[in-house]
Enzyme design. Structure first.
Site, PDB file in Angstrom:
ATOM      1  N   ILE A   1       0.860  -1.188   0.000  1.00  0.00           N
ATOM      2  CA  ILE A   1       0.000   0.000   0.000  1.00  0.00           C
ATOM      3  C   ILE A   1       0.893   1.234   0.000  1.00  0.00           C
ATOM      4  CG2 ILE A   1      -1.786   1.272   1.247  1.00  0.00           C
ATOM      5  CD1 ILE A   1      -2.733  -1.320   2.427  1.00  0.00           C
ATOM      6  N   CYS A   2       0.549   2.204  -0.839  1.00  0.00           N
ATOM      7  CA  CYS A   2       1.364   3.417  -0.901  1.00  0.00           C
ATOM      8  C   CYS A   2       1.161   4.250   0.363  1.00  0.00           C
ATOM      9  CB  CYS A   2       1.022   4.240  -2.142  1.00  0.00           C
ATOM     10  SG  CYS A   2      -0.596   5.028  -2.077  1.00  0.00           S
ATOM     11  N   ALA A   3       2.051   5.212   0.548  1.00  0.00           N
ATOM     12  CA  ALA A   3       2.019   6.010   1.775  1.00  0.00           C
ATOM     13  C   ALA A   3       0.727   6.806   1.902  1.00  0.00           C
ATOM     14  CB  ALA A   3       3.226   6.946   1.803  1.00  0.00           C
ATOM     15  N   ILE A   4       0.200   7.293   0.790  1.00  0.00           N
ATOM     16  CA  ILE A   4      -1.030   8.090   0.841  1.00  0.00           C
ATOM     17  C   ILE A   4      -2.213   7.216   1.243  1.00  0.00           C
ATOM     18  CG2 ILE A   4      -2.610   9.505  -0.523  1.00  0.00           C
ATOM     19  CD1 ILE A   4      -0.237  10.347  -2.226  1.00  0.00           C
TER      20      ILE A   4
ATOM     21  N   PHE B   1      -2.051   4.407   2.824  1.00  0.00           N
ATOM     22  CA  PHE B   1      -1.827   3.890   4.171  1.00  0.00           C
ATOM     23  C   PHE B   1      -2.295   4.881   5.223  1.00  0.00           C
ATOM     24  CE2 PHE B   1       0.913   3.320   7.921  1.00  0.00           C
ATOM     25  CZ  PHE B   1       0.570   2.024   8.250  1.00  0.00           C
TER      26      PHE B   1
END
Length: 212
Positions: A206-209, A211
């Protein structure tokens, strides 16, 4: 009587050129987001792409033709130079739009997305804005030179001041602000740690955004 008719014809021609250049500016402001949206949305309708690209080609070539006609038919002075510069600005904007659209189309036909696509688009827009700024600055320089060493008038000085503020000063401010924001964003991104394979596995890729 013939002189009056000639003067009226000249004034009507100038007014016609002013109206056409303003119309072309409005047309590119409408066409630009539509064409870029077509490229970014991966729309495969040939008719929609044909209409957008053909309109951009018209807005690219017709202002160049107008600038040539103005320079060929009339003695080029400060007032006509403003019209010519407006035609040049329209063509420059269209060139930037077509270049970005081409990048979207190249990315569409490729299996893998282009690396650093956002950065390429940013620099294409930056180069286009710099060229537009240089054109506006050249007009101010020519107008100032003509006022100092040619015929000086309050009307000409007022036009130079207004043109300098709206087309030079505001453009410079907007460009510098955009550069600072871009640099701040790049510094913020470079400060983030790079995800390792174990990090991706632990967070289900999952990307940081997403997440957050």
């Amino acid at each position: 009587l013939d002189l009056q008719v000639l003067q009226r014809t000249f004034l009507l021609s100038i007014i016609l050129f002013i109206v056409v250049t303003s119309t072309l500016q409005s047309m590119i402001e409408i066409t630009d987001p539509i064409l870029l949206a077509l490229g970014a949305s991966r729309n495969r309708s040939p008719w929609k792409h044909f209409r957008g690209v053909s309109m951009c080609l018209f807005l690219l070539l017709f202002p160049c033709f107008m600038a040539y006609k103005i320079a060929h038919l009339f003695h080029l002075d400060f007032w006509l130079l403003i019209l010519v510069s407006s035609c040049m600005l329209t063509s420059l904007q269209v060139m930037g739009t077509l270049f970005i659209y081409t990048l979207f189309m190249v990315e569409l036909v490729q299996e893998a997305p282009l690396e650093r696509m956002d950065e390429i688009i940013y620099w294409v827009k930056a180069v286009s804005r710099v060229l537009e700024f240089l054109v506006a600055l050249s007009v101010v320089g020519y107008g100032s030179w003509e006022s100092l060493f040619g015929e000086w008038s309050w009307l000409g000085a007022s036009v130079i001041i207004i043109h300098s503020y709206f087309n030079v000063w505001l453009r410079a401010q907007a460009g510098w602000r955009s550069f600072l924001l871009r640099r701040h964003a790049a510094q913020s991104l470079s400060a983030l740690p790079r995800a390792t394979a174990s990090h991706l596995r632990d967070h289900d890729d999952i990307c940081a955004i997403c997440f957050q």
